[in-house]
Design a protein around this motif. Sequence first.
Motif, PDB file in Angstrom:
ATOM      1  N   ARG A 366       0.812  -1.211   0.000  1.00  0.00           N
ATOM      2  CA  ARG A 366       0.000   0.000   0.000  1.00  0.00           C
ATOM      3  C   ARG A 366       0.851   1.270   0.000  1.00  0.00           C
ATOM      4  O   ARG A 366       0.475   2.278  -0.599  1.00  0.00           O
ATOM      5  CB  ARG A 366      -0.920  -0.009   1.226  1.00  0.00           C
ATOM      6  CG  ARG A 366      -1.880   1.160   1.262  1.00  0.00           C
ATOM      7  CD  ARG A 366      -2.897   1.004   2.371  1.00  0.00           C
ATOM      8  NE  ARG A 366      -3.826   2.126   2.383  1.00  0.00           N
ATOM      9  CZ  ARG A 366      -4.854   2.232   3.216  1.00  0.00           C
ATOM     10  NH1 ARG A 366      -5.081   1.275   4.088  1.00  0.00           N
ATOM     11  NH2 ARG A 366      -5.647   3.273   3.180  1.00  0.00           N
ATOM     12  N   THR A 367       1.999   1.226   0.653  1.00  0.00           N
ATOM     13  CA  THR A 367       2.849   2.414   0.762  1.00  0.00           C
ATOM     14  C   THR A 367       3.715   2.610  -0.468  1.00  0.00           C
ATOM     15  O   THR A 367       3.905   3.737  -0.931  1.00  0.00           O
ATOM     16  CB  THR A 367       3.746   2.290   2.012  1.00  0.00           C
ATOM     17  OG1 THR A 367       2.940   1.969   3.140  1.00  0.00           O
ATOM     18  CG2 THR A 367       4.477   3.598   2.277  1.00  0.00           C
ATOM     19  N   HIS A 371       7.414   0.102  -5.963  1.00  0.00           N
ATOM     20  CA  HIS A 371       8.799  -0.170  -5.577  1.00  0.00           C
ATOM     21  C   HIS A 371       8.985  -1.561  -4.975  1.00  0.00           C
ATOM     22  O   HIS A 371      10.030  -2.179  -5.149  1.00  0.00           O
ATOM     23  CB  HIS A 371       9.295   0.889  -4.582  1.00  0.00           C
ATOM     24  CG  HIS A 371       9.296   2.280  -5.137  1.00  0.00           C
ATOM     25  ND1 HIS A 371       9.395   3.403  -4.341  1.00  0.00           N
ATOM     26  CD2 HIS A 371       9.205   2.721  -6.407  1.00  0.00           C
ATOM     27  CE1 HIS A 371       9.359   4.485  -5.103  1.00  0.00           C
ATOM     28  NE2 HIS A 371       9.248   4.094  -6.360  1.00  0.00           N
ATOM     29  N   ILE A 372       8.011  -2.043  -4.240  1.00  0.00           N
ATOM     30  CA  ILE A 372       8.102  -3.381  -3.644  1.00  0.00           C
ATOM     31  C   ILE A 372       7.295  -4.318  -4.538  1.00  0.00           C
ATOM     32  O   ILE A 372       6.064  -4.366  -4.484  1.00  0.00           O
ATOM     33  CB  ILE A 372       7.579  -3.384  -2.199  1.00  0.00           C
ATOM     34  CG1 ILE A 372       8.392  -2.389  -1.349  1.00  0.00           C
ATOM     35  CG2 ILE A 372       7.664  -4.785  -1.600  1.00  0.00           C
ATOM     36  CD1 ILE A 372       7.877  -2.241   0.076  1.00  0.00           C
ATOM     37  N   THR A 373       8.002  -5.066  -5.376  1.00  0.00           N
ATOM     38  CA  THR A 373       7.369  -5.883  -6.413  1.00  0.00           C
ATOM     39  C   THR A 373       7.960  -7.286  -6.407  1.00  0.00           C
ATOM     40  O   THR A 373       8.730  -7.648  -5.512  1.00  0.00           O
ATOM     41  CB  THR A 373       7.580  -5.233  -7.797  1.00  0.00           C
ATOM     42  OG1 THR A 373       8.993  -5.166  -8.068  1.00  0.00           O
ATOM     43  CG2 THR A 373       6.996  -3.816  -7.851  1.00  0.00           C
ATOM     44  N   PRO A 412      -0.878  -9.437   6.765  1.00  0.00           N
ATOM     45  CA  PRO A 412      -1.271  -9.803   5.399  1.00  0.00           C
ATOM     46  C   PRO A 412      -0.374  -9.186   4.345  1.00  0.00           C
ATOM     47  O   PRO A 412       0.297  -8.169   4.578  1.00  0.00           O
ATOM     48  CB  PRO A 412      -2.706  -9.279   5.301  1.00  0.00           C
ATOM     49  CG  PRO A 412      -2.841  -8.259   6.363  1.00  0.00           C
ATOM     50  CD  PRO A 412      -1.885  -8.630   7.453  1.00  0.00           C
ATOM     51  N   SER A 413      -0.376  -9.786   3.175  1.00  0.00           N
ATOM     52  CA  SER A 413       0.405  -9.268   2.050  1.00  0.00           C
ATOM     53  C   SER A 413       0.048  -7.806   1.778  1.00  0.00           C
ATOM     54  O   SER A 413      -1.103  -7.388   1.927  1.00  0.00           O
ATOM     55  CB  SER A 413       0.151 -10.101   0.795  1.00  0.00           C
ATOM     56  OG  SER A 413       0.659 -11.404   0.938  1.00  0.00           O
ATOM     57  N   GLY A 414       1.082  -7.039   1.378  1.00  0.00           N
ATOM     58  CA  GLY A 414       0.874  -5.642   1.040  1.00  0.00           C
ATOM     59  C   GLY A 414       0.920  -4.678   2.204  1.00  0.00           C
ATOM     60  O   GLY A 414       0.698  -3.483   2.031  1.00  0.00           O
ATOM     61  N   THR A 415       1.224  -5.179   3.401  1.00  0.00           N
ATOM     62  CA  THR A 415       1.203  -4.341   4.603  1.00  0.00           C
ATOM     63  C   THR A 415       2.545  -3.662   4.826  1.00  0.00           C
ATOM     64  O   THR A 415       3.603  -4.235   4.572  1.00  0.00           O
ATOM     65  CB  THR A 415       0.855  -5.200   5.833  1.00  0.00           C
ATOM     66  OG1 THR A 415      -0.419  -5.799   5.635  1.00  0.00           O
ATOM     67  CG2 THR A 415       0.837  -4.377   7.105  1.00  0.00           C
ATOM     68  N   THR A 416       2.491  -2.436   5.332  1.00  0.00           N
ATOM     69  CA  THR A 416       3.678  -1.734   5.805  1.00  0.00           C
ATOM     70  C   THR A 416       3.564  -1.541   7.312  1.00  0.00           C
ATOM     71  O   THR A 416       2.534  -1.064   7.804  1.00  0.00           O
ATOM     72  CB  THR A 416       3.823  -0.362   5.117  1.00  0.00           C
ATOM     73  OG1 THR A 416       4.159  -0.570   3.743  1.00  0.00           O
ATOM     74  CG2 THR A 416       4.926   0.466   5.756  1.00  0.00           C
ATOM     75  N   ILE A 417       4.602  -1.919   8.035  1.00  0.00           N
ATOM     76  CA  ILE A 417       4.663  -1.721   9.479  1.00  0.00           C
ATOM     77  C   ILE A 417       5.726  -0.672   9.768  1.00  0.00           C
ATOM     78  O   ILE A 417       6.907  -0.872   9.481  1.00  0.00           O
ATOM     79  CB  ILE A 417       4.997  -3.025  10.235  1.00  0.00           C
ATOM     80  CG1 ILE A 417       4.005  -4.131   9.866  1.00  0.00           C
ATOM     81  CG2 ILE A 417       5.032  -2.771  11.733  1.00  0.00           C
ATOM     82  CD1 ILE A 417       2.592  -3.877  10.313  1.00  0.00           C
ATOM     83  N   MET A 418       5.285   0.444  10.338  1.00  0.00           N
ATOM     84  CA  MET A 418       6.206   1.526  10.676  1.00  0.00           C
ATOM     85  C   MET A 418       6.447   1.571  12.177  1.00  0.00           C
ATOM     86  O   MET A 418       5.614   1.133  12.962  1.00  0.00           O
ATOM     87  CB  MET A 418       5.644   2.869  10.214  1.00  0.00           C
ATOM     88  CG  MET A 418       5.394   2.967   8.716  1.00  0.00           C
ATOM     89  SD  MET A 418       4.704   4.580   8.283  1.00  0.00           S
ATOM     90  CE  MET A 418       4.502   4.367   6.508  1.00  0.00           C
ATOM     91  N   ARG A 419       7.575   2.099  12.540  1.00  0.00           N
ATOM     92  CA  ARG A 419       7.883   2.269  13.957  1.00  0.00           C
ATOM     93  C   ARG A 419       6.881   3.233  14.577  1.00  0.00           C
ATOM     94  O   ARG A 419       6.718   4.361  14.109  1.00  0.00           O
ATOM     95  CB  ARG A 419       9.300   2.825  14.092  1.00  0.00           C
ATOM     96  CG  ARG A 419       9.795   2.969  15.510  1.00  0.00           C
ATOM     97  CD  ARG A 419      10.138   1.617  16.098  1.00  0.00           C
ATOM     98  NE  ARG A 419      10.831   1.779  17.378  1.00  0.00           N
ATOM     99  CZ  ARG A 419      10.414   1.221  18.514  1.00  0.00           C
ATOM    100  NH1 ARG A 419       9.329   0.490  18.534  1.00  0.00           N
ATOM    101  NH2 ARG A 419      11.093   1.391  19.620  1.00  0.00           N
ATOM    102  N   ILE A 422       1.301   2.268  12.201  1.00  0.00           N
ATOM    103  CA  ILE A 422       0.963   1.080  11.429  1.00  0.00           C
ATOM    104  C   ILE A 422       0.039   1.474  10.293  1.00  0.00           C
ATOM    105  O   ILE A 422      -0.965   2.142  10.494  1.00  0.00           O
ATOM    106  CB  ILE A 422       0.265   0.019  12.316  1.00  0.00           C
ATOM    107  CG1 ILE A 422       1.179  -0.378  13.490  1.00  0.00           C
ATOM    108  CG2 ILE A 422      -0.124  -1.195  11.497  1.00  0.00           C
ATOM    109  CD1 ILE A 422       0.485  -1.229  14.512  1.00  0.00           C
ATOM    110  N   THR A 423       0.413   1.052   9.078  1.00  0.00           N
ATOM    111  CA  THR A 423      -0.452   1.250   7.920  1.00  0.00           C
ATOM    112  C   THR A 423      -0.789  -0.112   7.344  1.00  0.00           C
ATOM    113  O   THR A 423       0.097  -0.808   6.862  1.00  0.00           O
ATOM    114  CB  THR A 423       0.240   2.107   6.852  1.00  0.00           C
ATOM    115  OG1 THR A 423       0.607   3.359   7.439  1.00  0.00           O
ATOM    116  CG2 THR A 423      -0.690   2.353   5.682  1.00  0.00           C
ATOM    117  N   ASN A 424      -2.035  -0.513   7.440  1.00  0.00           N
ATOM    118  CA  ASN A 424      -2.436  -1.837   6.952  1.00  0.00           C
ATOM    119  C   ASN A 424      -2.895  -1.780   5.505  1.00  0.00           C
ATOM    120  O   ASN A 424      -3.334  -0.744   5.019  1.00  0.00           O
ATOM    121  CB  ASN A 424      -3.579  -2.390   7.802  1.00  0.00           C
ATOM    122  CG  ASN A 424      -3.097  -2.904   9.143  1.00  0.00           C
ATOM    123  OD1 ASN A 424      -2.047  -3.538   9.225  1.00  0.00           O
ATOM    124  ND2 ASN A 424      -3.862  -2.616  10.199  1.00  0.00           N
TER     125      ASN A 424
END
Length: 425
Positions: A366-367, A371-373, A412-419, A422-424
């Motif tokens: 999502r973020t 770039h992440i492929t 789940p796939s496609g998730t970004t975890i930030m310090r 959290i962005t799901n």
Amino acid sequence: MNVLTLILAGGRERRLGILVSQRAKPALSFAGKYRIIDFALSNCTNSGLRRIAVLPDYRPQPLLDHLGLGGPWDLDRRRPNGLFIWQPFRDEFAEDVYRGTAGALNQNRQRLAEAESDVTMVLSGDQIYTMDYRPLLAAHATRDADLTIGVVPVVPEDVHRFGMVTPDEHQRVHEFHEKPLQTSSRWGSMGIYVFKTAALLRRLAEDARDPASSHEIGLNLIPRMVDQDRVFAYPFHGYWQDVGSLAVYWRTQLGMLLDTPPLDIYNPAWVIHTRSEERPPVKFLPGGEVHQSLVSNGCVVEGQVINSVLSPGVHVRPGAVVRDSIIMRDTDIGSGALVDRCVVDGGVVIEERAQLGIGTDLRPNRTEPDHITDGLTVIGMNAHVPAGIKIGRHCRIDPDVTADDLPGHEIPSGTTIMRRNITNA
């Protein structure tokens, strides 16, 4: 011929995401033990070039620590030879950051003039290739060129990534277009430029006075020189790769695992020099298996490593499986863990039974969807991945993330975890 070599090493490649959040791209590890800048530096020393200045900018400290005084590349020499660091500085005329590639050269214009070199060769510090620069320099001298550009063949679908060069049958350049959408040219700039120093100084001064200029070599300097100076192309037909995205960075390293890799890093006639850490030999303990992989000094392997690259100090504990992955320095992979199709930065702790890069769900991140492929999951420096967690594909776990930052035991796939954020998907 009196040659001064400059290596531009300051850029941040945003397509590499969190891998360059704390270091410049040239300082990234490659093929386990190397850093990307080692290839340009080794090409220089293997070509007999002994006067080299590196121009860092963005987050320079990891790069400066690696370079030191230049000893691994035989550059700890008396002046005028040796390795020099030309960092941006602040005075009444200049800022303490480089504004564009031509701007970086212009800020060092006095140093260039004082070097009294006949020729100034400008290289990029973020490309993977081996090249003897001596034939290139000889061609430049024979043609009495003001500028010679190293070029490689480019397929039509990639022309938008390159400065495209149109030479005639004598390699004289008549057109240059920076990253065009379409062009009839099939030759792209390698980011290797050999300048007659007097011509370079003259054109830098003109560019500095131009308020409309972006102060970029490709966008501003070269087109002016093509119009007014003697500019030639020098075709290169060997292996060359700009690892400018996460997928290319991953894919290029796994290419080194082939039975006949596209680039021979084992060639004793063209050694890739680096600053090697004082590490003990690799240790394989009972249950440890390695298949088609690069494993660096200081690694301890008690599990399975398949088609992967391990930097120094990685520990793969019993029952763990590492597959199709890049694992950087001092990462600890716990017992029974699975790491599949991941790029894991240094100092990461992956606890027992954690599963990274699982499932067939390939929804975009999502973020950073562009770039992440390639089904990759990327784990940032010093992150702590807790026991038993399941992390899907196209995920991004940011540097220094801990168990307290994670929303649960399944990501789940496609998730970004930030310090602390959290962005799901």
